[in-house]
Scaffold this active site. Structure first.
Site, PDB file in Angstrom:
ATOM      1  CE  LYS A  11       5.614  15.701  -0.534  1.00 50.57           C
ATOM      2  NZ  LYS A  11       6.212  16.841  -1.290  1.00 50.57           N
ATOM      3  N   GLY A  14       0.841   4.609  -3.648  1.00 44.73           N
ATOM      4  CA  GLY A  14       0.631   3.187  -3.413  1.00 44.73           C
ATOM      5  C   GLY A  14       0.763   2.844  -1.937  1.00 44.73           C
ATOM      6  CG  ASP A  73      13.225   3.170   4.023  1.00 50.37           C
ATOM      7  OD1 ASP A  73      12.805   3.800   3.030  1.00 50.37           O
ATOM      8  OD2 ASP A  73      14.344   2.645   4.056  1.00 50.37           O
ATOM      9  CG  PHE A 156       2.905   0.352  -5.198  1.00 51.41           C
ATOM     10  CD1 PHE A 156       4.081   0.799  -4.615  1.00 51.41           C
ATOM     11  CD2 PHE A 156       1.912  -0.159  -4.375  1.00 51.41           C
ATOM     12  CE1 PHE A 156       4.272   0.737  -3.245  1.00 51.41           C
ATOM     13  CE2 PHE A 156       2.089  -0.220  -2.994  1.00 51.41           C
ATOM     14  CZ  PHE A 156       3.269   0.225  -2.437  1.00 51.41           C
ATOM     15  CG  ASP A 159       3.793  -4.968  -5.468  1.00 53.73           C
ATOM     16  OD1 ASP A 159       4.717  -5.193  -4.668  1.00 53.73           O
ATOM     17  OD2 ASP A 159       2.763  -4.344  -5.155  1.00 53.73           O
ATOM     18  CE  LYS A 179       1.750  -5.405  -1.961  1.00 53.99           C
ATOM     19  NZ  LYS A 179       2.070  -4.185  -2.737  1.00 53.99           N
ATOM     20  NE  ARG A 185       4.465  -0.256   2.473  1.00 57.08           N
ATOM     21  CZ  ARG A 185       4.877  -0.732   1.297  1.00 57.08           C
ATOM     22  NH1 ARG A 185       4.053  -1.430   0.533  1.00 57.08           N
ATOM     23  NH2 ARG A 185       6.109  -0.524   0.898  1.00 57.08           N
TER      24      ARG A 185
END
Length: 205
Positions: A11, A14, A73, A156, A159, A179, A185
């Site tokens: 949820k 970002g 995660d 977000f 960062d 990024k 990620r």
């Protein structure tokens, strides 16, 4: 065959934006819980690792929706804080916003010299298809330092205090396209994309 829906089990807006940009080839298949009108709270992250927490979310959402699920995660690990914040990054400081969390981190590190401010972002991504009994976990890591003060309003979470030496900027100062070339990620989901490419060609989804 019709392409199957893949549910994104987060949820965090970002994270949703970043994941959909990295997996843009599957943007028509990947749906958020909100898009599918599943009004649910994600389960408590009771695992002892990023992998366990990601799979807890993936399995929970798969059991409720019946769809294949992508979950992740991630966390910020700081050497000077003995690896904190780790899997507790999102919960660090309690129920406060990230500005407050960042302030708490900087306060803890106010006397820490630059050479001891090494840190890294870690991400573990999971694809789980309950019907096919398929579980894939990939990971990504990016090394940097904790800045002395927040810089930038892009990105977000933590960062603005994650200084990335290669670009001489914090993640809060760089554009999302930039990024998404270097982040933890991006690295994790780029590996997951290779699996999805092969999985889809096999007609599974």
């Amino acid at each position: 065959m019709d392409k199957r829906i893949i549910v994104l089990a987060t949820k965090n807006e970002g994270k949703v934006r970043e994941i959909l940009e990295i997996l843009s080839e599957y943007k028509d298949q990947i749906k958020t819980l909100k898009e599918l009108e599943f009004d649910m709270d994600l389960p408590e992250e009771t695992g002892k690792s990023y992998e366990e927490n990601a799979f807890i979310k993936a399995k929970y959402v798969a059991e409720i929706t019946g769809y294949p699920v992508i979950a992740e995660d991630s966390g910020l690990e700081i050497d000077a804080l003995q690896g904190e914040l780790g899997i507790y990054s999102a919960r660090f400081g309690g129920n406060v916003g990230y500005k407050e969390k960042i302030s708490l981190v900087l306060e803890k590190m106010k006397d820490t010299p630059w050479e001891d401010r090494k840190a890294r972002f870690i991400c573990k991504a999971v694809f789980y298809d309950m019907k096919e009994d398929v579980k894939i976990i990939t990971g990504g890591k990016v090394e940097g330092y904790i800045a002395y003060e927040p810089k930038g309003e892009k990105g977000f979470g933590y960062d603005p205090i994650f200084y990335f030496p290669l670009l001489d900027k914090t993640f809060g100062e760089i554009d999302k396209s930039e990024k998404n070339k270097y982040s933890h990620r991006f690295l994790a989901f780029s590996k997951l994309k290779l699996f999805l490419d092969a999985y889809c060609k096999g007609g599974k989804i």
